[in-house]
Design a protein around this motif. Structure first.
Motif, PDB file in Angstrom:
ATOM      1  N   GLY A 486      68.460  70.406  65.523  1.00  0.00           N
ATOM      2  CA  GLY A 486      68.211  68.969  65.373  1.00  0.00           C
ATOM      3  C   GLY A 486      68.397  68.485  63.950  1.00  0.00           C
ATOM      4  O   GLY A 486      68.555  67.287  63.701  1.00  0.00           O
ATOM      5  N   ILE A 487      68.360  69.370  62.957  1.00  0.00           N
ATOM      6  CA  ILE A 487      68.540  68.949  61.554  1.00  0.00           C
ATOM      7  C   ILE A 487      70.036  68.762  61.315  1.00  0.00           C
ATOM      8  O   ILE A 487      70.834  69.683  61.540  1.00  0.00           O
ATOM      9  N   LYS A 488      70.416  67.563  60.921  1.00  0.00           N
ATOM     10  CA  LYS A 488      71.835  67.281  60.735  1.00  0.00           C
ATOM     11  C   LYS A 488      72.281  67.550  59.304  1.00  0.00           C
ATOM     12  O   LYS A 488      73.392  68.005  59.066  1.00  0.00           O
ATOM     13  N   SER A 489      71.443  67.172  58.333  1.00  0.00           N
ATOM     14  CA  SER A 489      71.795  67.439  56.945  1.00  0.00           C
ATOM     15  C   SER A 489      70.540  67.469  56.092  1.00  0.00           C
ATOM     16  O   SER A 489      69.499  66.913  56.473  1.00  0.00           O
ATOM     17  N   VAL A 490      70.635  68.097  54.938  1.00  0.00           N
ATOM     18  CA  VAL A 490      69.499  68.238  54.020  1.00  0.00           C
ATOM     19  C   VAL A 490      70.003  67.984  52.610  1.00  0.00           C
ATOM     20  O   VAL A 490      71.106  68.410  52.260  1.00  0.00           O
ATOM     21  N   THR A 491      69.203  67.312  51.819  1.00  0.00           N
ATOM     22  CA  THR A 491      69.580  67.138  50.416  1.00  0.00           C
ATOM     23  C   THR A 491      68.330  67.033  49.562  1.00  0.00           C
ATOM     24  O   THR A 491      67.213  66.888  50.087  1.00  0.00           O
ATOM     25  N   VAL A 492      68.529  67.123  48.267  1.00  0.00           N
ATOM     26  CA  VAL A 492      67.411  66.942  47.343  1.00  0.00           C
ATOM     27  C   VAL A 492      67.908  66.082  46.187  1.00  0.00           C
ATOM     28  O   VAL A 492      69.090  66.108  45.838  1.00  0.00           O
ATOM     29  N   ALA A 493      67.023  65.267  45.636  1.00  0.00           N
ATOM     30  CA  ALA A 493      67.427  64.369  44.548  1.00  0.00           C
ATOM     31  C   ALA A 493      66.225  64.086  43.663  1.00  0.00           C
ATOM     32  O   ALA A 493      65.098  64.502  43.969  1.00  0.00           O
ATOM     33  N   THR A 494      66.481  63.393  42.555  1.00  0.00           N
ATOM     34  CA  THR A 494      65.350  63.042  41.680  1.00  0.00           C
ATOM     35  C   THR A 494      64.605  61.810  42.203  1.00  0.00           C
ATOM     36  O   THR A 494      63.508  61.505  41.739  1.00  0.00           O
ATOM     37  N   GLY A 495      65.232  61.093  43.134  1.00  0.00           N
ATOM     38  CA  GLY A 495      64.535  59.915  43.664  1.00  0.00           C
ATOM     39  C   GLY A 495      64.985  59.618  45.076  1.00  0.00           C
ATOM     40  O   GLY A 495      66.030  60.095  45.521  1.00  0.00           O
ATOM     41  N   ILE A 496      64.160  58.835  45.793  1.00  0.00           N
ATOM     42  CA  ILE A 496      64.565  58.407  47.124  1.00  0.00           C
ATOM     43  C   ILE A 496      64.717  56.890  47.120  1.00  0.00           C
ATOM     44  O   ILE A 496      64.093  56.207  46.282  1.00  0.00           O
ATOM     45  N   PRO A 497      65.541  56.354  48.023  1.00  0.00           N
ATOM     46  CA  PRO A 497      65.740  54.892  48.019  1.00  0.00           C
ATOM     47  C   PRO A 497      64.555  54.169  48.653  1.00  0.00           C
ATOM     48  O   PRO A 497      64.621  53.737  49.789  1.00  0.00           O
ATOM     49  N   ASP A 498      63.442  54.090  47.921  1.00  0.00           N
ATOM     50  CA  ASP A 498      62.255  53.383  48.435  1.00  0.00           C
ATOM     51  C   ASP A 498      61.816  52.326  47.440  1.00  0.00           C
ATOM     52  O   ASP A 498      60.670  51.923  47.401  1.00  0.00           O
ATOM     53  N   GLY A 499      62.750  51.908  46.597  1.00  0.00           N
ATOM     54  CA  GLY A 499      62.432  50.875  45.621  1.00  0.00           C
ATOM     55  C   GLY A 499      62.100  51.438  44.257  1.00  0.00           C
ATOM     56  O   GLY A 499      61.960  50.689  43.288  1.00  0.00           O
ATOM     57  N   SER A 500      61.954  52.767  44.167  1.00  0.00           N
ATOM     58  CA  SER A 500      61.599  53.323  42.856  1.00  0.00           C
ATOM     59  C   SER A 500      62.788  53.235  41.890  1.00  0.00           C
ATOM     60  O   SER A 500      63.944  53.246  42.315  1.00  0.00           O
TER      61      SER A 500
END
Lengths: 790, 232
Positions: A486-500
């Motif tokens: 069920g997992i289609k893709s995985v990534t890691v970043a310094t931020g997420i698009p939640d307004g930060s």
């Protein structure tokens, strides 16, 4: 005499029960709104007021060339304490920075707001545990306290206040620590936390380069703050030189120290914005407007009722009563009604309190002992009695007995105009609220339906404290996760698009230097978020250079550098030369208020923070199974976080960006409903009075052959005109106000015409309905009765 | 008792000026019962309002027991009125929200009479007016004649020196009208001065003197012989 006046008043109110209830009820509802807002305003303006040194505590901040900040280096506090005798105490604080797990044998709690303070700060800011706070014995001694809620989670059966042993972080990898005791967290304070550590000294070995502490000072009463500010500023500059900092830069020259009072921290801190303060002002104005409308109703209805009391005034004057006695009598009557309205208002406020608390995220209560309402309410009561009552009292007590006793009574042209103007004001306010509500809703709808450039659906964000800056460290984690169905893709970043906000830095392309945002990502970042490619390609494991010096920019960045064909160009920043391999379409990671920032995305970035923010795209149909498996396998996948698997849906996090607007929408919805309700109540009673007054006229017209429709038209026409005038007055006002509000959005709607037309239609419809219900009675009545009555 | 000289009163609206009283001279002796008659708009009621200090004239003099009343300020007028005058109106002007007893009690309260004495005075007059069984009723529950009796009782309860009556029988049938007129006569016989405005010659026949007004002037004055002789 008082007893008799009371009797007259009560019997009168009883006889006109309908109008009295409209009058008192309308005022009660408005008062309920006013009470709620007033309590909120009091709450918001009294953060930390319980601190005995409230007026003498200041935070030390720095004014930088581009912004102001409350972050200061720890040695500055010490220097201030040593040099200025007027500073009685200096406290240093530092925030924890990331969320961590605290476990007992029984349970796990999370500290997301861990605060470190020194002993003096704890005393100054009243961060006191239930037991007496002992000064840490030595330099290394740390006293660790937990908020009551966390303590109860960890040790549900705990009754005493003895120290307990806990594990910090994952049980497998974590360290053991002693919790000294429980501490009550004052939510009504600028300094909040869920875990607190107190040391003898904080930031002891840090130099003037470590600007990540807060410094609070407590001065002696009567200290000249401007002079102290100046002295600290000079001290700071000298200390920087002594410390060996680079003082040749503009940055150094332009940096100054400011002192910001504790009482300003919550609403209008120098370092930060005063949006909360503005909202508070707007809310107060709103509440006052609603109360004003209710007062206008009161005035209007009281004057409308005046004819009924004319005879009483005439008789009393004939019997030798002075005018001031009558004025006082009527004011007392109105005071009585206001007292009833206030009691009702308190009850309504109490009923609405849970909803209000949820909307504004506070926990207010009318029945708390030290409630400011105790002295505010009597003052408001007197004020509204005076505002709503003085004019009717003057009009009533001013009747000429020689006229009214003959029955030659007519309210003067002046009161007629006044009543009409007051009705127009009421409807104008209602129209402004309705129009604004509709425009706010349209903008919100636009924000919800507009393509934001990425897809947050089915993206799960996992909390993590492990650093995955190196793609090689992350790769095994990725592979383990990808094995889960069920997992289609995985990534890691310094931020997420939640307004930060992202970091920003200077980058150069073709000799053009500009400051743009940067975000450090890993493979599959754009694919996970479904971000569209404009040119070139995404990061790809097949290209070895991607982990070394490839960069992707967004369209705004390409535009900023004036690049028509960016692919293959070199962009230099942070001592690195990146090769642009792709351009992505702009996406609104920061919401709708700020425009999309020109941004550079790279896998390698020596200037960036650690990559810790995990994002997974999961197939909708296998979501719950996938999450269950993730939770089960997490201790194996992520050893640092171990058993503490916590996840959020990205669309929920992004949705929080709309919270402020949704709150505003709710406030305007309530205000529009309230104002229109109160205005209609007023109109209802006024129409009733007007129709009763025109009974004879209606009868005569009917006898002379007027049709029912003609009479309905006749009775409606003046009210219709008033509503049209009200709309004409409020349209431009609503336009200007909503335009100003919309200008706070980078992405916004054009002001539509429909809300204006709808508010006109709503007000006209309500008016015609309200008036016609009254008029219908007069139309149906037998004209002979009205004429005989005369 | 009353000396009115050169009294003038003008009503002004935006367009027209109406002279209601045009140099009226009038003397009323203590214990007299005077009727004022005349066609509608002749100034009868205006004269009565001025005499009752409910309206101010433009010029002239109004002496009551040698006191010039036109020089008084509003407060002094109120005080003078409540101590010396009683009023009876055509439309009774009872306060709907108060009972018969409370309506009659009202002037005593404004004259600061203690409660026990008030009760005594009101009960006396209620008995005298023959409305004992109505004392707890509200005005709407009474007939016109009964309402006017209450109004007269209210005018008399303070034992005023002067009673001003404005068409007291205007809203009553002849039987009730006669009752009220007889009541006023009885009152006059006990020494109270009465000035009454009326349209009715029948009512006027109860008084000692009839003054006829027209266009704000006194055009004639007639001694009611039968009545005067009776008095003598």
């Amino acid at each position: 005499m008082f007893k008799l006046n009371l009797k007259i008043a009560l019997r009168n109110l009883w006889k006109n029960g309908g109008i009295t209830s409209i009058n008192v009820g309308g005022l009660a509802i408005a008062l309920a709104a006013f009470i709620l807002v007033m309590m909120y305003v009091t709450y918001e303006t009294t953060f930390d007021k319980g601190n005995p040194n409230y007026d003498n505590i200041y935070i030390v901040g720095r004014t930088m060339p581009e912004f102001k900040t409350n972050y200061t280096p720890p040695p500055l506090g010490k220097a201030i304490k040593q040099n200025f005798p007027e500073v009685m105490a200096v406290g240093t604080l530092k925030k924890g920075g990331f969320e961590f797990a605290i476990s007992s044998d029984a349970n796990t709690a999370f500290a997301s707001n861990y605060l470190m303070v020194d002993y003096e700060a704890a005393k100054m800011l009243q961060l006191l545990p239930n037991e007496e706070l002992a000064k840490p014995a030595n330099e290394e001694g740390i006293l660790f306290f937990l908020a009551k809620e966390s303590m109860m989670t960890l040790f549900p059966k705990k009754k005493d206040d003895k120290p307990e042993l806990v594990t910090l972080g994952s049980k497998a990898a974590g360290q053991t620590a002693e919790v000294k005791g429980t501490i009550s967290v004052n939510k009504h304070s600028n300094v909040t936390f869920d875990a607190l550590s107190v040391r003898k000294e904080l930031g002891k070995n840090e130099n003037y380069g470590y600007n990540n502490y807060n410094t609070y000072i407590q001065v002696k009463s009567g200290t000249d703050i401007a002079a102290l500010e100046q002295k600290i500023n000079t001290l700071y500059k000298n200390e920087l030189i002594k410390d060996g900092q680079d003082v040749s830069t503009d940055r150094y020259k332009q940096t100054t120290i400011f002192l910001d009072p504790l009482k300003n921290q919550h609403l209008k801190p120098m370092a930060g914005n005063n949006a909360a303060y503005k909202v508070l002002i707007a809310l107060s104005v709103l509440a006052m407007l609603i109360l004003l409308i209710a007062c206008i109703n009161f005035t209007n209805l009281s004057i409308a009722q005046a004819t009924k009391r004319a005879k009483e005034v005439g008789v009393k004057k004939v019997l030798g009563v002075y005018r001031y006695q009558l004025t006082f009598q009527f004011l007392t009557e109105i005071l009585m009604q206001c007292v009833v309205a206030t009691i009702l208002g308190l009850l309504i406020a109490e009923l609405l309190m849970p909803k209000f608390n949820a909307l504004f995220n506070v926990s207010l209560s009318i029945w708390s002992a030290n409630n400011a309402l105790l002295y505010q309410l009597p003052l408001i009561l007197l004020a509204i009695t005076f505002i709503a009552g003085i004019y009717p009292a003057m009009v009533l007590s001013g009747f000429k007995p020689s006229l009214v006793l003959k029955g030659n009574f007519q309210t003067s042209r002046n009161t007629y105009w006044l009543r009409n103007s007051l009705l127009i004001v009421q409807f104008s306010v209602a129209v402004i609220f309705i129009t604004s509500l509709l425009i706010i809703s349209t903008q919100l709808k636009y924000m919800r339906t507009q393509d934001v450039g990425f897809n947050a659906n089915q993206v799960v964000y996992i909390k993590n404290i492990m650093m995955f800056s190196d793609p090689r460290v992350f790769e095994p984690v990725r592979q383990k996760i990808m094995r889960i169905p069920g997992i289609k893709s995985v990534t890691v970043a310094t931020g997420i698009p939640d307004g930060s906000e992202n970091g920003s830095n200077g980058y150069t392309v073709n000799g053009v230097e500009a400051s743009i945002d940067f975000l450090d990502v890993d493979f599959d970042y754009f694919e996970t978020l479904d971000i569209k490619l404009a040119d070139g390609r995404f990061f790809n494991k097949a290209f070895k250079t991607d982990t070394a010096n490839s960069a992707i920019i967004n369209e705004s960045a390409a535009a900023k550098y004036g690049l028509t064909d960016p692919i293959g160009k070199t962009i230099r920043g942070c001592s690195m030369d990146y090769k642009i391999v792709g351009v992505v379409k702009d996406f609104k990671a920061q919401g709708f208020e700020t425009p999309v920032q020109p941004t550079l995305y790279s896998i390698k970035n020596p200037c960036g923070n650690a990559k810790t923010q995990l994002m997974l795209k999961i197939d909708q149909d296998q979501m719950s199974e996938a999450i269950a498996t993730l939770k089960a396998q997490w201790p194996d996948i992520n050893k640092m976080d171990g058993d503490n698997f916590r996840y959020y849906f990205l669309n929920d996090l992004y949705g929080k960006l709309f919270q402020k607007q949704e709150q505003l929408q709710s406030v305007f919805f309530a205000a529009a409903l309230l104002t229109i309700f109160i205005a209609t109540l007023g109109l209802f009673a006024f129409a009733k009075y007007m129709t009763n007054n025109r009974m004879k006229e209606i009868a005569v017209r009917k006898v002379l052959g007027a049709s029912d429709v003609q009479i309905l038209k006749l009775l409606n026409s003046s009210f219709f005109a008033m509503v049209i005038i009200a709309n004409c007055i409020s349209w431009p006002l609503a336009y200007v106000l909503t335009k100003k509000w919309l200008e706070t959005f980078a992405y916004r709607i054009d002001i539509p015409v429909l809300p204006f037309l709808i508010s006109a239609a709503v007000t006209i419809l309500l008016t015609v309905l309200t008036v016609s219900i009254q008029a219908a009675k007069a139309v149906k009545a037998n004209p002979v009765n009205a004429l005989k009555y005369e | 008792m009353i000396k009115i000289e050169n009294l003038e009163k003008v009503y002004k609206t935006e367009e027209i000026e109406t002279t209601a009283l045009n140099g009226i001279n009038l003397h009323v002796k203590e214990g007299e019962f005077v009727s004022i008659m005349g066609p509608s708009g002749c100034g009868k009621s205006t004269l009565l309002n001025v005499m009752g200090l409910l309206d101010k004239p433009e010029s002239g003099s109004y002496k009551f027991l040698e006191t010039e009343l036109l020089k008084l300020n509003d407060r002094e007028r109120s005080n003078f009125r409540k101590r010396n005058m009683g009023f009876v109106f055509q439309n009774f002007n009872l306060i709907d929200e108060l009972t018969v007893f409370e309506n009659i009690e009202l002037p005593l309260i404004y004259n600061k009479i203690p409660s026990a004495e008030r009760k005594k005075l009101v009960n006396e007059i209620i008995e005298r007016m023959n409305i004992v069984n109505r004392s707890g009723h509200f005005p709407q529950q009474l007939s016109g004649g009964q309402q006017q009796r209450v109004a007269v009782a209210r005018a008399l309860v303070t034992k005023p020196k002067l009673v001003l009556a404005d068409e007291p029988t205007g809203n009553l049938d002849s039987a009730h009208g006669n009752e009220v007129m007889e009541l006023l006569c009885e009152l006059n016989e006990t020494g109270t001065t009465i000035v009454m405005v009326t349209h009715s010659s029948h009512d006027a026949s109860f008084s000692n003197r009839i003054i006829n007004l027209k266009d704000g002037h006194v055009i004639s004055e007639k001694i009611n012989k039968g009545k005067t002789e009776e008095l003598i």
